[in-house]
Design an enzyme around this catalytic site. Structure first.
Site, PDB file in Angstrom:
ATOM      1  CD  GLU A 122      -5.336 -22.341 -12.546  1.00 32.70           C
ATOM      2  OE1 GLU A 122      -5.469 -23.111 -13.531  1.00 32.70           O
ATOM      3  OE2 GLU A 122      -6.008 -21.314 -12.413  1.00 32.70           O
ATOM      4  CE1 TYR A 155      -2.467 -27.701  -7.636  1.00 32.80           C
ATOM      5  CE2 TYR A 155      -3.947 -26.601  -9.166  1.00 32.80           C
ATOM      6  CZ  TYR A 155      -3.441 -26.752  -7.892  1.00 32.80           C
ATOM      7  OH  TYR A 155      -3.895 -25.949  -6.877  1.00 32.80           O
ATOM      8  NE  ARG A 160      -9.301 -23.530 -14.577  1.00 33.61           N
ATOM      9  CZ  ARG A 160      -9.523 -23.565 -13.286  1.00 33.61           C
ATOM     10  NH1 ARG A 160     -10.262 -24.529 -12.752  1.00 33.61           N
ATOM     11  NH2 ARG A 160      -9.014 -22.655 -12.504  1.00 33.61           N
ATOM     12  CG  HIS A 191      -1.467 -22.304  -7.843  1.00 33.76           C
ATOM     13  ND1 HIS A 191      -2.485 -21.382  -7.963  1.00 33.76           N
ATOM     14  CD2 HIS A 191      -2.056 -23.514  -7.801  1.00 33.76           C
ATOM     15  CE1 HIS A 191      -3.646 -22.023  -7.997  1.00 33.76           C
ATOM     16  NE2 HIS A 191      -3.417 -23.320  -7.909  1.00 33.76           N
ATOM     17  CB  CYS A 234     -10.935  -8.482  -0.166  1.00 33.08           C
ATOM     18  SG  CYS A 234     -12.054  -9.708   0.585  1.00 33.08           S
ATOM     19  CD  GLN A 252      -9.348  -8.583   4.384  1.00 32.60           C
ATOM     20  OE1 GLN A 252      -9.632  -7.596   3.729  1.00 32.60           O
ATOM     21  NE2 GLN A 252      -9.486  -8.625   5.683  1.00 32.60           N
ATOM     22  CG  LEU A 271     -10.450  -2.327  12.060  1.00 37.68           C
ATOM     23  CD1 LEU A 271     -11.880  -2.551  12.473  1.00 37.68           C
ATOM     24  CD2 LEU A 271     -10.187  -0.869  11.787  1.00 37.68           C
ATOM     25  CB  ALA A 321     -13.864  -5.132   6.608  1.00 37.94           C
TER      26      ALA A 321
HETATM   27  P1  NAP Z   1      -1.837  -1.881  11.674  1.00 41.15           P
HETATM   28  O1  NAP Z   1      -1.864  -3.004  10.768  1.00 41.15           O
HETATM   29  O2  NAP Z   1      -1.946  -2.110  13.124  1.00 41.15           O
HETATM   30  O3  NAP Z   1      -0.493  -1.090  11.359  1.00 41.15           O
HETATM   31  C1  NAP Z   1      -0.109   0.077  12.001  1.00 41.15           C
HETATM   32  C2  NAP Z   1       1.395   0.116  12.036  1.00 41.15           C
HETATM   33  O4  NAP Z   1       1.778   1.315  12.661  1.00 41.15           O
HETATM   34  C3  NAP Z   1       1.927  -1.016  12.889  1.00 41.15           C
HETATM   35  O5  NAP Z   1       2.309  -2.075  12.048  1.00 41.15           O
HETATM   36  C4  NAP Z   1       3.056  -0.396  13.671  1.00 41.15           C
HETATM   37  O6  NAP Z   1       4.264  -0.847  13.080  1.00 41.15           O
HETATM   38  C5  NAP Z   1       2.892   1.100  13.488  1.00 41.15           C
HETATM   39  N1  NAP Z   1       2.624   1.744  14.769  1.00 41.15           N
HETATM   40  C6  NAP Z   1       1.745   1.362  15.724  1.00 41.15           C
HETATM   41  N2  NAP Z   1       1.789   2.233  16.753  1.00 41.15           N
HETATM   42  C7  NAP Z   1       2.685   3.178  16.432  1.00 41.15           C
HETATM   43  C8  NAP Z   1       3.169   4.341  17.078  1.00 41.15           C
HETATM   44  N3  NAP Z   1       2.713   4.709  18.282  1.00 41.15           N
HETATM   45  N4  NAP Z   1       4.100   5.078  16.471  1.00 41.15           N
HETATM   46  C9  NAP Z   1       4.565   4.717  15.264  1.00 41.15           C
HETATM   47  N5  NAP Z   1       4.162   3.637  14.592  1.00 41.15           N
HETATM   48  C10 NAP Z   1       3.220   2.869  15.181  1.00 41.15           C
HETATM   49  O7  NAP Z   1      -2.954  -0.820  11.330  1.00 41.15           O
HETATM   50  P2  NAP Z   1      -3.396  -0.218   9.929  1.00 41.15           P
HETATM   51  O8  NAP Z   1      -2.308  -0.202   8.935  1.00 41.15           O
HETATM   52  O9  NAP Z   1      -4.022   1.054  10.301  1.00 41.15           O
HETATM   53  O10 NAP Z   1      -4.470  -1.222   9.408  1.00 41.15           O
HETATM   54  C11 NAP Z   1      -5.611  -1.527  10.195  1.00 41.15           C
HETATM   55  C12 NAP Z   1      -6.235  -2.814   9.719  1.00 41.15           C
HETATM   56  O11 NAP Z   1      -6.872  -2.561   8.477  1.00 41.15           O
HETATM   57  C13 NAP Z   1      -5.252  -3.929   9.429  1.00 41.15           C
HETATM   58  O12 NAP Z   1      -4.994  -4.715  10.533  1.00 41.15           O
HETATM   59  C14 NAP Z   1      -5.954  -4.709   8.362  1.00 41.15           C
HETATM   60  O13 NAP Z   1      -6.773  -5.682   8.943  1.00 41.15           O
HETATM   61  C15 NAP Z   1      -6.818  -3.704   7.674  1.00 41.15           C
HETATM   62  N6  NAP Z   1      -6.247  -3.409   6.358  1.00 41.15           N
HETATM   63  C16 NAP Z   1      -5.667  -4.395   5.636  1.00 41.15           C
HETATM   64  C17 NAP Z   1      -5.172  -4.119   4.390  1.00 41.15           C
HETATM   65  C18 NAP Z   1      -4.546  -5.195   3.537  1.00 41.15           C
HETATM   66  O14 NAP Z   1      -4.378  -6.307   3.986  1.00 41.15           O
HETATM   67  N7  NAP Z   1      -4.196  -4.932   2.302  1.00 41.15           N
HETATM   68  C19 NAP Z   1      -5.233  -2.835   3.905  1.00 41.15           C
HETATM   69  C20 NAP Z   1      -5.802  -1.848   4.693  1.00 41.15           C
HETATM   70  C21 NAP Z   1      -6.301  -2.140   5.918  1.00 41.15           C
HETATM   71  P3  NAP Z   1       5.673  -0.651  13.805  1.00 41.15           P
HETATM   72  O15 NAP Z   1       5.415  -0.743  15.264  1.00 41.15           O
HETATM   73  O16 NAP Z   1       6.565  -1.722  13.287  1.00 41.15           O
HETATM   74  O17 NAP Z   1       6.144   0.679  13.362  1.00 41.15           O
HETATM   75 FE1  SF4 Z   2     -14.737 -12.198  -2.774  1.00 37.07          FE
HETATM   76 FE2  SF4 Z   2     -15.620 -12.730  -0.379  1.00 37.07          FE
HETATM   77 FE3  SF4 Z   2     -13.340 -13.827  -1.180  1.00 37.07          FE
HETATM   78 FE4  SF4 Z   2     -13.440 -11.220  -0.648  1.00 37.07          FE
HETATM   79  S1  SF4 Z   2     -13.721 -12.904   0.801  1.00 37.07           S
HETATM   80  S2  SF4 Z   2     -12.553 -12.215  -2.453  1.00 37.07           S
HETATM   81  S3  SF4 Z   2     -15.506 -10.711  -1.296  1.00 37.07           S
HETATM   82  S4  SF4 Z   2     -15.359 -14.184  -2.022  1.00 37.07           S
END
Ligand code: NAP
Ligand code: SF4
Length: 678
Positions: free
Chosen positions: A167, A169, A217, A255, A340, A342, A662, A664
């Site tokens: 990794e 280290y 490891r 890393h 994830c 997360q 929001l 999960a």
């Molecule tokens: P979000 O993270 O709040 O992103 C929505 C984006 O839309 C904002 O960043 C904003 O950026 C833009 N926006 C907001 N209001 C707007 C408006 N009135 N007009 C135009 N653009 C606007 O929401 P999301 O993408 O729907 O995701 C929701 C949640 O799902 C996330 O917070 C996350 O927790 C989760 N999620 C995470 C992942 C991941 O980490 N891989 C993947 C999917 C979902 P600007 O204002 O800069 O344009």
């Molecule tokens: Fe796996 Fe839980 Fe970590 Fe997500 S948060 S990667 S489900 S151990």
């Protein structure tokens, strides 16, 4: 008893010890190591996994001396300073019939403290501190420190140690030409570069005796330019065996590597082939690792002879009883790690305690306790997304009579859309897990049923948990109702066709997900097991192991099926809301696929020509066939007022409570914590 996993559940001799099965819980730093009351909590955490049937566990890494500390702050000890406190852990694990190794990790140039050391003074790209070169005398002392700490670990009750040699280290930086530029006995030739690791094992064996398990490891793939070649890795494996190692574990990627190794987009079992190469050259057992998360995939590794044991780490955050469930024919009841990152890695990277998105009790075993309810209630849960399912299951587990209402015809809510994203198929496992658990707990599930105030009050519920989620935010611009415009729900849930040229409005987590989805021809799900070769080729991994570090000179090769422009109003860096441990790879993938990132955008209108925007002072037309709106969400909680007026206690969780940011993780955590107290 016959079992579906005869190889995985068969005993394994490791040195002079016989393990009851082939399952290792790999090392994880949880943050409890530095917490003031962490030892009792670690004892509870490890004991729960031992009770759940894991044969052998490895603790989070701890340094054998002060120089090798990770630099996590005042709470981080080196092992010699805290050995006594560890006795509570080893006793708790042994009381449950488990075995546990202490991981000895010298952080080397990854240490985040001022006096960090390395074979040569070369700063790591992921650290702002520059290391100084270890002297020959210090190297000798480091070997003694590893050996003495092994002896001390055994006295503290550990069954042995894992000597961390991968990794990126300290030990791996000695092995690699990339970081070892020394001209003395510890650098230059391969024989010199491998000497530190081999001597650590030899000395630890000499001092600790035959009965202490020595797990080494080995980095079976460095995944960095200038890392070990395949021939060096195999020679190292042989030398470690000769020096006294009992078993070899696999490390994948430093890393600082820019290739994902454990996140959801990595197919299951993607790196087992690299472990198999070292298994071919040694006679001691070897352990496969990374993205093995089901008993079926683990069984396949052992049955095929690719490895002798399987290491899983995060799967034991998700489910402490993984092994017991597999052994009892209840594999379908395993709460599967969906990779994830997360709540585990992302929490650790932001200085918080690790836990698990799908199991918020992980690392909170002593304070988040699910007990039978003092008085049984009739409770309605509205919404069967991840939060609603977790609330319903926990309430039912406590003995409440639970009815779960869902407007759609299936369980899972937003996870149904997440699992449509290529690389996120694992999210379907969470739906499977909760579906089985809800059925087992006899929760009354009403699909295709939109709950109403009248219906809920008439049904005589004592309380309602409102997990009704969110609705996509509508866009207030001219042409928002143009046939080219659609929401992410249209794309991911209703599978509405999308043209070849696409603009995405909003670059949050969902905007990035939709972009990834659309880079694939038909928005296909995957990658899964069958896509390992494609994953390795895309990321430029050299499966012949001829290239140093296992990476091809040409690097990653990726393509997109569509021409995509990802837009945001903000001028900030794209993807700042993505997870710390996954965001870089999600961003890099889209960049390599040629997605155009357009920031500082003002949206003006959508028409037949495409999306009209202003960027700075310039009006622009983005000529596209489709515009997908991913502009966040608004909470859906229209029942709240009516239920409160009817004097029915209402509890809001997840997106219904707070749509902004929001996620999960928060929804499930909130659900379980609420349900534990109702
Ligand atoms: P979000 O993270 O709040 O992103 C929505 C984006 O839309 C904002 O960043 C904003 O950026 C833009 N926006 C907001 N209001 C707007 C408006 N009135 N007009 C135009 N653009 C606007 O929401 P999301 O993408 O729907 O995701 C929701 C949640 O799902 C996330 O917070 C996350 O927790 C989760 N999620 C995470 C992942 C991941 O980490 N891989 C993947 C999917 C979902 P600007 O204002 O800069 O344009
Ligand atoms: Fe796996 Fe839980 Fe970590 Fe997500 S948060 S990667 S489900 S151990």
């Amino acid at each position: 008893m016959t079992t579906s996993f005869p190889h995985l559940l068969s005993p394994l001799r490791v040195g002079t010890t016989v393990l009851k099965n082939r399952v290792l819980m790999g090392s994880m730093h949880t943050g409890l190591e530095e917490a003031p009351d962490g030892y009792a909590k670690m004892a509870a955490f490890y004991a729960a996994r031992a009770r759940g049937g894991v044969a052998l566990m490895v603790t989070g890494g701890i340094s054998p001396n002060a120089q090798g500390k990770l630099g996590l702050g005042d709470g981080e000890p080196a092992f010699p300073d805290c050995a006594d406190k560890h006795r509570v852990i080893t006793e708790a694990v042994h009381a449950e019939g488990g075995k546990i190794l202490l991981q000895l990790l010298h952080a080397g140039r990854y240490s985040k403290q001022a006096d960090l050391v390395a074979p040569s003074p070369i700063r790591a790209p992921i650290n702002s501190f520059e290391p100084r070169e270890l002297s020959g005398a210090e190297i000798q002392q480091t070997i003694e420190d590893f050996a003495d700490t092994t002896v001390l670990a055994a006295k503290t009750g550990y069954d042995g140690v894992e000597l961390m040699g991968s990794e990126g280290y300290l030990v791996s930086t000695f092995l690699s030409q990339r970081t070892n530029k020394r001209a003395d006995d510890w650098g230059g030739t391969w024989e010199n570069r491998k000497r530190l690791f081999v001597e650590i094992v030899r000395r630890a064996r000499q001092k600790a005796g035959a009965d202490v398990i020595l797990m080494a490891r080995v980095s079976v793939l460095d995944l960095v330019q200038g890392g070990m070649t395949g021939a060096e890795t195999m020679d190292l494996a042989r030398s470690l065996e000769a020096a006294g190692a009992d078993i070899l574990n696999s490390g994948i990627g430093w890393h600082e590597a820019r290739i994902p190794t454990i996140m959801h987009s990595v197919p299951r079992n993607a790196f087992v082939w690299a472990t198999e190469r070292i298994k071919e050259v040694v006679s001691i057992p070897v352990i496969a690792s990374n993205r093995i998360n089901t008993p079926e995939r683990a069984e396949a590794v052992i049955a095929s002879g690719q490895a002798d044991m399987v290491s899983m780490a995060r799967p034991f955050l998700a489910d402490a009883d993984f092994v017991a469930k597999a052994a009892n024919g209840a594999g379908g009841e395993i709460n599967t790690c969906i990779a994830c990152n997360q709540a585990c890695l992302d929490n650790i990277f932001s200085g918080r305690l690790a836990t698990c998105m799908v199991n918020p009790r992980a690392c909170h075993e002593t304070e988040l306790i699910i007990e039978p309810a003092a008085s049984v209630k009739k409770i309605a849960v509205v919404g069967a997304g991840p939060g609603g399912m977790a609330a319903a299951a926990t309430l039912a587990e406590r003995g409440h009579a639970v009815t779960l209402y869902e407007a759609e015809n299936r369980l899972g809510g937003q996870f149904n859309m997440a699992m449509a994203i290529p690389g996120k198929k694992e999210y379907g496992e969470t739906i499977r897990y909760f579906s089985n658990r809800l059925a087992q707990l006899a929760v009354d599930i009403r699909l295709s049923t939109r709950a109403t105030v009248a219906g809920l009050t008439d049904a005589d519920h004592d309380a309602v948990v409102l997990a009704s989620g969110v609705t996509p935010r509508a866009l207030d611009i001219e042409g928002a109702d143009h046939p080219k415009a659609m929401s992410y729900v249209d794309v991911l849930w209703h599978r509405r066709p999308v043209g070849e040229r696409v603009a995405i409005i909003g670059a949050g987590g969902i905007g990035f997900d939709v972009a990834e989805y659309l880079t694939h021809a038909n928005g296909l799900v995957g990658p899964d097991d069958a896509d390992v070769d494609a994953f390795l080729a895309e990321w430029g991994i050299d499966t012949t192991l001829g290239e140093a570090g296992g990476v091809t000179a040409s690097g990653p090769v990726m393509r997109s099926a569509r021409q995509i422009t990802l837009c945001q109003r903000s001028e900030a860096r794209f993807g700042r809301s993505l997870g710390k441990s996954t965001g870089w790879a999600i961003r890099a993938t889209l960049q390599m696929k040629g997605v155009d990132f357009l920031g500082g955008v003002t949206y003006r209108r959508i028409d037949d020509a495409g999306l009209h925007v202003t960027v700075g002072d310039e009006d622009r037309l983005i000529e596209v066939d489709s515009v997908v709106i991913c502009a966040g969400q608004e909470p859906l909680r229209d029942l709240q007022e009516g239920l409160e007026a009817a004097d029915l206690p209402v509890h809001l969780i997840g997106g219904a409570d707070e749509a902004a940011e929001l996620d999960a993780q928060r929804a499930i955590d909130q659900a379980v914590r609420l349900a534990a107290t109702m």
